[in-house]
Design a protein around this motif. Structure first.
Motif, short mmCIF file in Angstrom:
data_model
loop_
_atom_site.label_atom_id
_atom_site.label_comp_id
_atom_site.label_asym_id
_atom_site.label_seq_id
_atom_site.Cartn_x
_atom_site.Cartn_y
_atom_site.Cartn_z
N SER A 96 -7.53 -0.29 -1.22
CA SER A 96 -7.41 0.21 0.16
C SER A 96 -8.31 1.42 0.34
CB SER A 96 -5.99 0.68 0.48
OG SER A 96 -5.06 -0.27 0.15
N VAL A 130 -8.56 4.52 3.18
CA VAL A 130 -8.00 5.15 4.38
C VAL A 130 -9.06 6.08 4.94
CG1 VAL A 130 -6.03 6.41 5.33
CG2 VAL A 130 -5.80 5.20 3.16
N THR A 174 0.81 -1.22 0.00
CA THR A 174 0.00 0.00 0.00
C THR A 174 0.85 1.28 0.00
OG1 THR A 174 -0.13 -0.24 2.41
CG2 THR A 174 -1.99 -1.08 1.16
N PRO A 232 -2.15 5.41 14.13
CA PRO A 232 -2.51 4.61 12.95
C PRO A 232 -2.94 3.19 13.32
CG PRO A 232 -0.12 4.87 13.09
CD PRO A 232 -0.70 5.59 14.28
N ARG A 279 -7.41 1.37 6.45
CA ARG A 279 -6.44 2.01 7.33
C ARG A 279 -7.10 3.23 7.94
NH1 ARG A 279 -0.94 0.72 5.52
NH2 ARG A 279 -0.38 2.24 7.08
N SER A 328 -1.40 4.68 0.35
CA SER A 328 -2.10 4.95 1.60
C SER A 328 -1.15 4.95 2.79
CB SER A 328 -3.25 3.95 1.81
OG SER A 328 -2.83 2.65 1.63
N GLU A 329 0.07 4.48 2.59
CA GLU A 329 1.04 4.53 3.68
C GLU A 329 1.99 5.71 3.52
OE1 GLU A 329 3.82 1.21 5.81
OE2 GLU A 329 2.49 0.61 4.20
N TYR A 350 -4.59 -0.51 11.13
CA TYR A 350 -5.08 -1.05 9.86
C TYR A 350 -5.75 -2.40 10.09
CZ TYR A 350 -0.41 -3.34 9.85
OH TYR A 350 0.71 -4.04 10.17
#
Ligand code: FAD
Length: 359
Positions: free
Chosen positions: A113, A115, A72, A255, A248, A75-76, A257
């Motif tokens: 994904s 978020v 990811t 954070p 996430r 999104s990371e 997930y």
């Protein structure tokens, strides 16, 4: 077929990806590893109420055994990590472009994904990341109807960011699948080594790929362990269904997930420095459960199947160390929180280095 031979030290996702790529190129490959196959039934973590003889210690299975398996990069991503984003995107393309060939379909557990933001500050963070990704030329879609996309989200969660080409893999299935593909290709297994010279016997080149232990074989490599707790929650009859995408979130700045698996989800992960401690702590586990249930309350009905902790091989700049060390030695370590994502890129880099040396 070439007679060139390679020894890889380390049987985690990085060592296996490198070994498989070299075997596909026709090299004679040997992997030195601490354990494999059957020995992995006890990850050395709390596991479904069974008695354990070795509390909290991961018996040589490495970070690959506990990881979430998210691929990811968008999104990371976070402002300041432009180089890591570029590497991650390049490697994600390789995942989509052939790295999965020869592996069973069920290693992939998600193909998107989402978020999400829980409070206003989290929503502001989301916008920051979205603007930064756009500025890097990788726009993502922002939504204020996140629950329409993922109905398991808690009421009140509206803001989200969608990364539609990101993947997740079942880390354990992937490692097992890479092992069996390696075996099909003729890769041989060998015991772990205490000294680099022991791995060099009878081969042209050696790749150090033993994660946090790389500095033991090549002193001075700037790799340190960074602990992460991670949970496995198992779906039970009567529970809401397993989510279909990686979710996430930042919950009041923290954070968390949730990554789908065939039988439930993986919830991760804490991140802090505590030496080589792999005992899942009460605080870490509690925070993960609180945050995951704040994002998806229905997870509270799942079975708490496993609590574990692993050690990410981190470097000072969060970039992996994949390069030549000397005429007969290469290194592939320091993949930090992205070793699964970066495995294909790493395998290609090492393959290019080996081909370059032959040219
Ligand atoms: C909680 C957590 C969650 C994570 N989630 C993700 C994620 O979602 N996505 C992602 O991309 N990455 C994730 N990561 C990071 C990823 O797991 C690591 O970057 C990756 O596993 C590193 O792989 P590796 O093969 O270099 O190291 P390891 O997986 O640690 O493997 C190294 C192996 O070498 C063995 N070894 C050590 N010394 C020797 C020796 N002398 N001889 C032979 N063998 C030796 C070790 O026992 C081990 O089996 C996560 C990590 C953690 C801890």
């Amino acid at each position: 077929m070439s007679n060139e031979s390679l020894a890889v030290i380390g049987g985690g996702v990085i060592g296996l990806a490198v070994a498989r790529r070299a075997a596909l190129d026709g090299l004679s490959v040997r992997v030195h590893r601490t354990s494999g196959g059957q020995e992995r039934s006890d990850p050395g973590s709390y596991s479904g109420g069974q008695e354990r003889s070795d509390p909290g210690n991961n018996p040589g299975l490495g970070a690959s055994w506990v990881a979430g398996g998210m691929l990811t990069p968008h999104s990371e991503g976070w402002p300041g990590e432009e180089q890591l984003l570029a590497l991650g995107l390049e490697s994600l393309r390789l995942w989509h472009g052939g790295f999965l060939d020869g592996l069973p379909d069920d290693v992939v557990t998600a193909r998107e994904s989402l978020v999400v933001a829980v409070d206003r500050a989290d929503a502001a963070d989301l916008r920051t990341v979205a603007q930064w990704l756009s500025a890097q030329g990788h726009p993502v879609t922002l939504t204020t109807a996140a629950r329409d996309i993922e109905p398991l989200l808690a009421q009140g969660i509206r803001h989200g960011l969608i990364a539609s080409d990101e993947l997740a893999v079942d880390n354990r299935k992937l490692v097992a699948a890479l092992e069996s593909h390696c075996e099909q290709l003729g890769v041989r297994w060998a015991p772990p080594v205490d000294r680099l010279d022991d791995a060099r016997v009878g081969v042209d080149t050696t790749v150090i790929a033993n994660g946090i232990d790389a500095p033991r074989l090549w002193p001075g490599l700037p790799v340190r362990p960074v602990k992460g707790e991670v949970l496995r929650l198992r779906w039970r009859r009567g529970c809401m269904p397993v989510p279909q995408r990686v979710v996430r979130a930042r919950v009041h700045g923290r954070p968390v997930y949730v990554v789908p698996r065939a039988d439930g989800v993986v919830v991760g992960a804490t991140q802090y420095e505590h030496g080589r401690d792999t005992a899942p702590s009460v605080t870490g586990v509690r925070e993960l459960l609180d945050d995951a249930c704040a994002v998806m309350p229905a997870l509270g009905e799942y079975e708490l199947a496993e609590c574990a902790a692993g050690l990410r091989p981190m470097t000072p700049d969060n970039m992996p160390i994949v390069r030549r060390l000397d005429e007969r030695t290469l290194v592939a370590t320091g993949h930090g929180r992205s070793g699964f994502l970066l495995a294909p890129w790493t395998a290609e880099r090492i393959a290019a280095e080996l081909i370059g040396a032959r040219a």
